[in-house]
Enzyme design. Structure first.
Site, PDB file in Angstrom:
ATOM      1  N   CYS A   1       0.764  -1.139  -0.156  1.00 10.13           N
ATOM      2  CA  CYS A   1       0.111  -0.036  -0.083  1.00 10.13           C
ATOM      3  C   CYS A   1       0.914   1.337   0.154  1.00 10.13           C
ATOM      4  CB  CYS A   1      -0.989   0.037   1.235  1.00 10.13           C
ATOM      5  SG  CYS A   1      -1.902   1.491   1.492  1.00 10.13           S
TER       6      CYS A   1
ATOM      7  N   CYS B   1      -0.041   3.777   2.619  1.00 11.97           N
ATOM      8  CA  CYS B   1       0.446   3.567   3.987  1.00 11.97           C
ATOM      9  C   CYS B   1       1.795   3.952   4.158  1.00 11.97           C
ATOM     10  CB  CYS B   1       0.483   2.080   4.076  1.00 11.97           C
ATOM     11  SG  CYS B   1      -1.390   1.384   3.765  1.00 11.97           S
TER      12      CYS B   1
END
Length: 317
Positions: A75, A78
């Site tokens: 991700c 993230c």
């Protein structure tokens, strides 16, 4: 959002141990609560597993707020949010704890928090979640958000005031190293992403690549932003629609995006590999190209990508 997530099951099994969990199949409903145990590490930033959730999150939330950062290696947003949270947690010097949870390695925690997309952040206080948000947030807004939480809880949680009385953390007595100067080209792209302006973010990364075609950071970020834009616009019923129309390549692509956004990485890859197997010509090319595009969201040596690439090769040849 107090009460939106029930963590009582985690607490109830504090003394139980079990074999390492396996990922439940998609659509099976809520997973059983993960086992918990161990002792708190005492760190202000901790990597939490299903085995340590009780000690690091449930128990520590009785003295200070615990901010649970639900993330995954693949991700890209993230990777923008987590370092900022880590920086703020270290500055907080124990007035709150950052608990980092890899949702791929700890699926039962992700299911317990009803994670729909990542990054997602929950705050746990006195064994219960009290607020949450999803997506990347600017550092200034995060500082304000955390300050508001501490202000609201300081009178009820003495651990906050005790940590603040110790002052800023500086265990070695050394000055913090000067941060590397930010690349204004990436800053412009990240600012656009913070505003939710995906078109501007895509344009900014494309400008970087026009000058530096081999810039791996820009390549990865561009792939991630394009996926985020598709995922945000996706129909929530995309998976159901695709299951009802297995020969509709556009529907399979949309469903794969929805599954990937929900953390069902293998399911998304398998769906497109199956679509490649059952189609021909332009339809097959469209499914293959979409799958290869999803591979770009992950590290090349990610075992899920390696497995899916082998399956794709078998489907093609």
């Amino acid at each position: 959002m107090a009460g939106a997530v029930d963590l009582s099951g985690l607490k109830a099994r504090a003394e139980q141990r079990s074999a390492p969990p396996t990922r439940p199949a998609a659509g099976n409903g809520a997973a059983p609560p993960p086992p918990a145990g161990g002792a708190p590490t005492g760190g202000v930033v901790v990597d939490v597993t299903e085995d340590t959730f009780q000690a690091e999150v449930i128990e520590r939330s009785m003295t200070v707020p615990v901010v649970v950062d639900l993330w995954a290696e693949w991700c890209q947003p993230c990777k923008q949010l987590s370092p900022t949270l880590e920086k703020l947690a270290k500055e907080g010097n124990g007035s709150w704890i950052l608990a980092k949870v890899d949702v791929d390695a700890n699926p039962r925690i992700a299911q317990m928090f009803q994670v729909q997309s990542i990054p997602t952040v929950h705050v746990v206080v006195a064994q219960q979640p009290v607020t949450s948000f999803s997506g990347v947030q600017p550092e200034a807004e995060l500082r304000t958000w955390i300050a508001q939480i501490l202000d609201a809880l300081r009178d009820r949680m003495p651990g906050i005031a005790e940590a603040e009385a110790r002052g800023p953390a500086d265990p070695d007595g050394a000055a913090e190293p000067e941060p590397e100067p930010e690349d204004p080209r990436f800053t412009a792209a990240e600012d656009a992403l913070d505003r939710g302006d995906y078109d501007a973010a895509v344009a900014a990364y494309e400008q970087i690549l026009a000058v530096e075609p081999a810039n791996a950071e820009a390549q990865a970020a561009l792939a991630q932003v394009r996926f985020m834009a598709r995922a945000e616009a996706a129909d929530p019923s995309a998976v159901t629609a695709a299951d009802a129309a297995p020969d509709d390549v556009a529907a399979q692509k949309a469903a794969a995006d929805a599954e990937l956004a929900g953390g069902q990485v293998e399911a998304a890859f398998d769906r497109l590999v199956t679509t490649v197997q059952r189609t021909f010509g332009e339809d097959r090319d469209a499914a293959r190209e979409h799958l290869v595009g999803l591979f770009e969201l992950f590290a090349p040596d990610d075992p899920r990508v390696t497995t899916a690439r082998r399956a794709l090769a078998r489907a093609l040849y």
